[in-house]
Design a protein around this motif. Sequence first.
Motif, PDB file in Angstrom:
ATOM      1  N   ARG A  56       0.838  -1.202   0.000  1.00 52.20           N
ATOM      2  CA  ARG A  56       0.000   0.000   0.000  1.00 52.20           C
ATOM      3  C   ARG A  56       0.872   1.252   0.000  1.00 52.20           C
ATOM      4  O   ARG A  56       0.648   2.183  -0.772  1.00 52.20           O
ATOM      5  CB  ARG A  56      -0.919  -0.031   1.225  1.00 52.20           C
ATOM      6  N   GLU A  57       1.896   1.270   0.857  1.00 53.87           N
ATOM      7  CA  GLU A  57       2.773   2.434   0.944  1.00 53.87           C
ATOM      8  C   GLU A  57       3.614   2.591  -0.315  1.00 53.87           C
ATOM      9  O   GLU A  57       3.858   3.712  -0.764  1.00 53.87           O
ATOM     10  CB  GLU A  57       3.659   2.336   2.186  1.00 53.87           C
ATOM     11  N   LEU A  58       4.054   1.470  -0.906  1.00 57.15           N
ATOM     12  CA  LEU A  58       4.812   1.544  -2.151  1.00 57.15           C
ATOM     13  C   LEU A  58       3.941   2.069  -3.285  1.00 57.15           C
ATOM     14  O   LEU A  58       4.390   2.885  -4.089  1.00 57.15           O
ATOM     15  CB  LEU A  58       5.392   0.180  -2.515  1.00 57.15           C
ATOM     16  N   LYS A  59       2.684   1.632  -3.350  1.00 54.67           N
ATOM     17  CA  LYS A  59       1.763   2.142  -4.374  1.00 54.67           C
ATOM     18  C   LYS A  59       1.592   3.652  -4.238  1.00 54.67           C
ATOM     19  O   LYS A  59       1.609   4.372  -5.228  1.00 54.67           O
ATOM     20  CB  LYS A  59       0.406   1.452  -4.257  1.00 54.67           C
ATOM     21  N   TYR A  65       5.362   9.851  -7.242  1.00 54.78           N
ATOM     22  CA  TYR A  65       6.732   9.967  -7.742  1.00 54.78           C
ATOM     23  C   TYR A  65       6.910  11.299  -8.451  1.00 54.78           C
ATOM     24  O   TYR A  65       6.127  11.673  -9.314  1.00 54.78           O
ATOM     25  CB  TYR A  65       7.022   8.801  -8.694  1.00 54.78           C
ATOM     26  N   ASP A  66       7.968  12.014  -8.080  1.00 53.77           N
ATOM     27  CA  ASP A  66       8.188  13.352  -8.644  1.00 53.77           C
ATOM     28  C   ASP A  66       9.433  13.451  -9.515  1.00 53.77           C
ATOM     29  O   ASP A  66       9.862  14.543  -9.886  1.00 53.77           O
ATOM     30  CB  ASP A  66       8.263  14.393  -7.523  1.00 53.77           C
ATOM     31  N   GLY A  67      10.035  12.303  -9.838  1.00 57.12           N
ATOM     32  CA  GLY A  67      11.209  12.310 -10.699  1.00 57.12           C
ATOM     33  C   GLY A  67      12.533  12.296  -9.950  1.00 57.12           C
ATOM     34  O   GLY A  67      13.588  12.160 -10.558  1.00 57.12           O
ATOM     35  N   ASN A  68      12.489  12.415  -8.647  1.00 54.99           N
ATOM     36  CA  ASN A  68      13.706  12.412  -7.843  1.00 54.99           C
ATOM     37  C   ASN A  68      13.975  10.979  -7.365  1.00 54.99           C
ATOM     38  O   ASN A  68      13.376  10.510  -6.400  1.00 54.99           O
ATOM     39  CB  ASN A  68      13.548  13.366  -6.656  1.00 54.99           C
ATOM     40  N   ASN A  69      14.876  10.303  -8.060  1.00 54.98           N
ATOM     41  CA  ASN A  69      15.152   8.893  -7.740  1.00 54.98           C
ATOM     42  C   ASN A  69      15.712   8.720  -6.337  1.00 54.98           C
ATOM     43  O   ASN A  69      15.350   7.777  -5.637  1.00 54.98           O
ATOM     44  CB  ASN A  69      16.124   8.288  -8.749  1.00 54.98           C
ATOM     45  N   PHE A  70      16.607   9.624  -5.924  1.00 56.80           N
ATOM     46  CA  PHE A  70      17.220   9.492  -4.602  1.00 56.80           C
ATOM     47  C   PHE A  70      16.157   9.577  -3.507  1.00 56.80           C
ATOM     48  O   PHE A  70      16.118   8.736  -2.603  1.00 56.80           O
ATOM     49  CB  PHE A  70      18.292  10.570  -4.391  1.00 56.80           C
ATOM     50  N   LYS A  75      12.678   7.052   0.591  1.00 61.85           N
ATOM     51  CA  LYS A  75      11.331   6.834   1.136  1.00 61.85           C
ATOM     52  C   LYS A  75      10.960   5.351   1.084  1.00 61.85           C
ATOM     53  O   LYS A  75      10.324   4.832   1.995  1.00 61.85           O
ATOM     54  CB  LYS A  75      10.309   7.667   0.369  1.00 61.85           C
ATOM     55  N   ALA A  76      11.378   4.673   0.017  1.00 57.06           N
ATOM     56  CA  ALA A  76      11.093   3.239  -0.116  1.00 57.06           C
ATOM     57  C   ALA A  76      11.814   2.446   0.977  1.00 57.06           C
ATOM     58  O   ALA A  76      11.242   1.524   1.562  1.00 57.06           O
ATOM     59  CB  ALA A  76      11.500   2.741  -1.496  1.00 57.06           C
ATOM     60  N   LEU A  77      13.053   2.820   1.269  1.00 60.82           N
ATOM     61  CA  LEU A  77      13.811   2.122   2.323  1.00 60.82           C
ATOM     62  C   LEU A  77      13.169   2.298   3.690  1.00 60.82           C
ATOM     63  O   LEU A  77      13.239   1.406   4.533  1.00 60.82           O
ATOM     64  CB  LEU A  77      15.257   2.622   2.362  1.00 60.82           C
ATOM     65  N   ILE A  78      12.538   3.442   3.904  1.00 65.43           N
ATOM     66  CA  ILE A  78      11.835   3.675   5.173  1.00 65.43           C
ATOM     67  C   ILE A  78      10.640   2.726   5.282  1.00 65.43           C
ATOM     68  O   ILE A  78      10.349   2.205   6.355  1.00 65.43           O
ATOM     69  CB  ILE A  78      11.395   5.150   5.299  1.00 65.43           C
ATOM     70  N   ILE A  79       9.977   2.489   4.160  1.00 69.33           N
ATOM     71  CA  ILE A  79       8.830   1.570   4.149  1.00 69.33           C
ATOM     72  C   ILE A  79       9.292   0.158   4.513  1.00 69.33           C
ATOM     73  O   ILE A  79       8.693  -0.499   5.349  1.00 69.33           O
ATOM     74  CB  ILE A  79       8.144   1.558   2.763  1.00 69.33           C
ATOM     75  N   ASN A  80      10.357  -0.302   3.833  1.00 68.43           N
ATOM     76  CA  ASN A  80      10.860  -1.653   4.074  1.00 68.43           C
ATOM     77  C   ASN A  80      12.313  -1.711   3.611  1.00 68.43           C
ATOM     78  O   ASN A  80      12.600  -1.360   2.461  1.00 68.43           O
ATOM     79  CB  ASN A  80      10.021  -2.675   3.304  1.00 68.43           C
ATOM     80  N   VAL A  82      14.002  -3.974   2.514  1.00 68.50           N
ATOM     81  CA  VAL A  82      14.205  -4.839   1.347  1.00 68.50           C
ATOM     82  C   VAL A  82      14.159  -4.024   0.049  1.00 68.50           C
ATOM     83  O   VAL A  82      14.634  -4.481  -0.991  1.00 68.50           O
ATOM     84  CB  VAL A  82      13.167  -5.991   1.315  1.00 68.50           C
ATOM     85  N   PHE A  83      13.641  -2.807   0.104  1.00 68.25           N
ATOM     86  CA  PHE A  83      13.502  -1.965  -1.085  1.00 68.25           C
ATOM     87  C   PHE A  83      14.818  -1.277  -1.450  1.00 68.25           C
ATOM     88  O   PHE A  83      14.902  -0.062  -1.527  1.00 68.25           O
ATOM     89  CB  PHE A  83      12.399  -0.917  -0.897  1.00 68.25           C
ATOM     90  N   THR A  84      15.855  -2.095  -1.697  1.00 63.69           N
ATOM     91  CA  THR A  84      17.100  -1.544  -2.230  1.00 63.69           C
ATOM     92  C   THR A  84      16.833  -1.171  -3.691  1.00 63.69           C
ATOM     93  O   THR A  84      15.807  -1.577  -4.255  1.00 63.69           O
ATOM     94  CB  THR A  84      18.232  -2.575  -2.160  1.00 63.69           C
ATOM     95  N   VAL A  85      17.750  -0.471  -4.317  1.00 65.43           N
ATOM     96  CA  VAL A  85      17.523  -0.004  -5.687  1.00 65.43           C
ATOM     97  C   VAL A  85      17.210  -1.171  -6.628  1.00 65.43           C
ATOM     98  O   VAL A  85      16.218  -1.131  -7.366  1.00 65.43           O
ATOM     99  CB  VAL A  85      18.735   0.796  -6.216  1.00 65.43           C
ATOM    100  N   ASP A  86      18.033  -2.214  -6.605  1.00 69.64           N
ATOM    101  CA  ASP A  86      17.806  -3.346  -7.515  1.00 69.64           C
ATOM    102  C   ASP A  86      16.480  -4.041  -7.247  1.00 69.64           C
ATOM    103  O   ASP A  86      15.726  -4.351  -8.171  1.00 69.64           O
ATOM    104  CB  ASP A  86      18.946  -4.358  -7.406  1.00 69.64           C
ATOM    105  N   ASN A  87      16.177  -4.274  -5.966  1.00 68.49           N
ATOM    106  CA  ASN A  87      14.908  -4.918  -5.618  1.00 68.49           C
ATOM    107  C   ASN A  87      13.734  -4.030  -5.989  1.00 68.49           C
ATOM    108  O   ASN A  87      12.709  -4.504  -6.469  1.00 68.49           O
ATOM    109  CB  ASN A  87      14.857  -5.248  -4.128  1.00 68.49           C
ATOM    110  N   LEU A  88      13.892  -2.745  -5.767  1.00 70.48           N
ATOM    111  CA  LEU A  88      12.830  -1.787  -6.069  1.00 70.48           C
ATOM    112  C   LEU A  88      12.516  -1.798  -7.563  1.00 70.48           C
ATOM    113  O   LEU A  88      11.346  -1.851  -7.962  1.00 70.48           O
ATOM    114  CB  LEU A  88      13.257  -0.392  -5.609  1.00 70.48           C
TER     115      LEU A  88
END
Length: 115
Positions: A56-59, A65-70, A75-80, A82-88
Motif C-alpha cells: 500500500r505504501e509503495l503504491k 513519484y516526482d522524478g527524484n530517484n534518490f 522513502k522506499a527504504l523507510i517503508i521496508n 528490502v527496497f534496495t535499488v535493484d529490488n525496487l
Amino acid sequence: MTEDNEYQKLQREIDKVKFHNRSLMTLIGVLNEDKMEKTTIYEATVLYDLSKKDLRELKTLIKNYDGNNFAFEQKALIINPVFTVDNLIFIIKSFVNTNMFVSEVNGILENYENK
C-alpha cells in the motif's frame, strides 16, 4: 509464560510457511525460467515477503513519484529495508507485468534508464 510459548510456536510456523513460499517460488523459477522473466507483483510479494502495508505504501509512493530517484529510494527504504535499488526496480517491473500503474511505473523506469 504460556503466551510467550504460543507466540514463539506461531512465529516458527509462520517462518516455515515463508520459507516454503520462497522455496516454491525458486522451484517455479527454475522449472519455468522463461516465464519468470515477467514476474508479477503477486510473485514479487511472496518472493520478498511483503506485507499489505508495504505494498500500500509503495503504491502511494509510486503514485506520488516526482522524478527524484534518490528521494524515491530513501522513502522506499523507510517503508521496508528490502527496497534496495535493484529490488525496487524488480518490484516496479512486476507492477508493469501485472498491468498495474503501467503509465506511472513506466515513467519511473524510464527515469532510471536515463540516469
